[in-house]
Design a protein around this motif. Structure first.
Motif, short mmCIF file in Angstrom:
data_model
loop_
_atom_site.label_atom_id
_atom_site.label_comp_id
_atom_site.label_asym_id
_atom_site.label_seq_id
_atom_site.Cartn_x
_atom_site.Cartn_y
_atom_site.Cartn_z
N ALA A 1 0.93 -1.16 -0.04
CA ALA A 1 0.07 -0.04 -0.14
C ALA A 1 0.94 1.32 0.00
CB ALA A 1 -0.96 0.04 1.23
N GLN A 2 0.01 2.36 -0.13
CA GLN A 2 1.02 3.61 -0.35
C GLN A 2 -0.35 4.66 -0.10
OE1 GLN A 2 2.77 4.24 -4.01
NE2 GLN A 2 1.09 4.19 -5.22
N GLY A 3 0.24 5.76 0.70
CA GLY A 3 -0.44 6.70 1.19
C GLY A 3 0.38 8.07 1.32
N SER A 4 -0.33 9.06 1.79
CA SER A 4 0.01 10.23 2.60
C SER A 4 0.06 10.41 3.99
CB SER A 4 -0.62 11.36 1.66
OG SER A 4 -0.76 11.11 0.47
N GLY A 5 0.77 11.27 4.30
CA GLY A 5 0.89 11.76 5.83
C GLY A 5 1.62 13.15 6.20
N PHE A 6 1.57 13.44 7.57
CA PHE A 6 2.09 14.76 7.70
C PHE A 6 2.73 14.80 8.93
CE2 PHE A 6 -2.12 14.98 8.64
CZ PHE A 6 -2.31 15.70 9.63
N PHE A 7 3.74 15.44 9.31
CA PHE A 7 4.47 15.61 10.60
C PHE A 7 3.36 16.74 11.40
CE2 PHE A 7 8.23 14.14 8.22
CZ PHE A 7 8.58 13.20 9.16
N LYS B 1 17.73 15.08 13.53
CA LYS B 1 16.92 15.83 12.44
C LYS B 1 15.80 16.49 13.28
CE LYS B 1 14.84 16.65 8.47
NZ LYS B 1 15.41 17.47 7.37
N LYS B 2 15.42 17.69 12.95
CA LYS B 2 14.23 18.40 13.38
C LYS B 2 13.34 18.35 12.12
CE LYS B 2 16.09 21.08 17.42
NZ LYS B 2 16.40 22.34 17.97
N PHE B 3 12.19 17.90 12.14
CA PHE B 3 11.17 17.97 11.16
C PHE B 3 10.54 19.07 10.82
CE2 PHE B 3 12.17 13.32 12.04
CZ PHE B 3 12.61 13.23 10.43
N THR B 4 10.19 19.58 9.86
CA THR B 4 8.96 20.56 9.58
C THR B 4 7.68 20.03 9.96
OG1 THR B 4 10.43 21.59 7.98
CG2 THR B 4 8.23 22.23 7.98
N TYR B 5 6.93 20.73 10.77
CA TYR B 5 5.67 20.22 11.22
C TYR B 5 4.60 21.36 11.05
CZ TYR B 5 6.39 22.43 15.74
OH TYR B 5 6.36 23.17 16.67
#
Length: 515
Positions: free
Chosen positions: A131-137, A190-194
């Protein structure tokens, strides 16, 4: 003779005539074609400037990711023969559909935009893309949100950033009922953009939204639209309360965010309405307020614990309200309390209408489900009921809502007696049905339904069982007649029939004013 040249009188006259002619043309406001400029100017329209989403997209895109899911599930055969679509094997479909489903897999269940089968599944190795999809931090330390249906079958997860960087992620928790899940990327340096949640109570129909996601595995795709509606119930569960948007959303957008113009998440794409499988401009998103509370629970506990009343409920229609003597068609009608549930232990019965919880009015079954789910298990609540034409209240110690798979197995089998009762049929002409006593002596079996009657319109069918009328048990046709006569004397124009079907119990209000 003099050597002086004489002027060319003819040329002088022509020049003089030409100048005079030009003067006449200029005075007349016309210009000969031979004087038109050799190069025309480019078109330049001074149109009103439409606001651009470019700054918004540039700011939020680093926080949006593509999610690849792997599992050791058995890969489908190359010819797709293990798939079916509307009862037809893949090789029986027309060529365009066959090619599409071979590439992208069969549609997700429930009209959702996924889980989206990976188009290039590996043929070797234990774990394969499924499967594949999307997400966000939602935090700089790597917590990210997606849909449960994207990750539910997975055992390994890869997060792909908008710049192509890949990270492994682990599953923190998932919630089937709201279709939400949380993953975590461990990258200490790592500091992720959220991004932050929007206050969706301030969102209005007509507001702009920008969807960012991974449709068809393309990654980093941006579409825009407006909020079309709120409170959509698409039949996926008791907590349906979706935002409808018209931004193009396709397979692979599942789990992706919808942003307002401030770069805040208004909703999370979870489903589309599509007869074709592609976008038709109707998509559904989980509201930010719902997602925020569920995500916090998943991060803290890995699961969501909800209060449980343990009763089957249905809407109160105007007909049902009239049959029960209720002033308004509001509340939730108890079709059946589950054996041993908190509701049954507190004394809630079939035919009760739940009108309020802790004094707050209940609008409908969905409203009741959300209210009860909002309490922690073990909480005592005051449930207001309408029973036998009067109000009363009971105190209920809420239980812990069972997992969805356990709820599905709670249906009890109906035992039947070996001793058949009398099979004498009696017609209830006023209602448009014919009945006979059930073989187990509990209720009346419907043997015929007039297709032009209200009973047929309300879905009554041959083989179903009438177990009570106006919350009084019935075992023979005369019982129904007596109860209806009592209702007429009380000024009622409808009676409430409890119908037992293969799918459980429900209530139907039938007119009794005639005959």
């Amino acid at each position: 003779m003099s050597d002086t040249k004489k002027p060319n009188t003819t040329k002088t006259i022509l020049r003089t005539g030409t100048i005079a002619g030009l003067a006449a043309l200029l005075m007349a406001g016309t210009v000969p074609a031979m004087l038109t400029p050799a190069h025309a100017e480019a078109v330049n329209v001074q149109a009103p400037q439409v606001p651009s989403f470019a700054d918004l997209v540039s700011a939020v895109s680093p926080a949006v990711v593509s999610i690849r899911v792997k599992s050791d599930v058995q890969q489908a055969s190359d010819d797709g023969s293990s798939f079916s679509f509307n009862g037809r094997d893949l090789d029986q479909l027309p060529d365009p559909l066959k090619r599409f489903f071979k590439e992208w897999g069969m549609p997700g269940q429930g009209g959702r935009g996924g889980p989206d089968r990976h188009p290039h599944a590996e043929r070797h190795g234990k774990l394969r893309p499924v499967a594949q999809g999307s997400g966000f931090f939602i935090s700089e330390d790597g917590y990210l949100v997606t849909n449960n249906h994207v990750v539910s079958d997975g055992q390994a997860y890869t997060v792909v950033m908008n710049d192509g960087t890949e990270y492994d992620a682990k599953l923190v928790g998932k919630d089937q009922r709201t279709d939400l899940a949380v993953l975590k990327v461990d990258a200490p340096k790592k500091k992720f953009t959220y991004v932050n949640w929007a206050d969706d109570s301030k969102v209005r129909v007509g507001d702009w939204v920008v969807a960012v996601g991974n449709p068809f595995g393309l990654g980093g795709t941006v579409t825009s639209g407006i909020v079309s509606a709120f409170g959509r119930d698409i039949g996926s569960g008791p907590y349906d309360d979706y935002i409808q948007i018209d931004a193009p959303v396709n397979r692979g957008n599942s789990g992706g965010p919808d942003f307002n113009l401030n770069g805040q998440v208004v909703g999370i794409n979870t489903a589309i309405f599509s007869p074709s499988g592609g976008s038709v401009g109707i998509a559904f998103a989980i509201p930010a307020s719902t997602a925020k509370s569920v995500v916090n629970e998943l991060i803290k506990h890995g699961e969501v614990k909800r209060g449980w009343l343990g009763v089957q409920i249905q809407p109160v229609s105007k007909d049902i309200a009239e049959s029960l003597g209720l002033a308004d068609a509001k509340g939730a009608l108890v079709a059946e309390p589950q054996a041993g549930s908190p509701g049954e232990k507190a004394g809630i019965k079939q035919g009760d209408v739940i009108t309020a919880v802790n004094g707050d009015p209940v609008k409908d079954p969905r409203d009741l489900a959300k209210r009860i789910a909002g309490f922690a298990p073990g909480t005592q609540v005051d449930v207001s009921l309408w029973r036998d034409g009067a109000s009363k209240s009971v105190k209920v110690d809420l239980g812990n809502l069972p997992a969805a798979k356990d709820m599905a197995s709670n249906d009890s089998d109906q035992s039947q007696s070996d001793n058949a009762g009398p099979a004498t049929e009696k017609a209830l002409a006023n209602l448009g049905i014919t009945v006979k006593p059930s073989e187990d002596g509990k209720g009346l079996e419907i043997t015929n339904v007039d297709q032009n009657s209200d009973a047929a319109d309300k879905g009554l069918k041959v083989g179903q069982t009438i177990t009570s009328v106006n919350n009084q048990d019935v075992a023979k046709a005369d019982d129904v007649t007596k109860i209806i006569d009592q209702a007429k004397k009380s000024g009622r124009t409808r009676a409430l029939f409890q119908i037992q079907t293969d799918n459980g119990s429900r209530f139907v209000a039938l007119p009794i004013s005639q005959g």
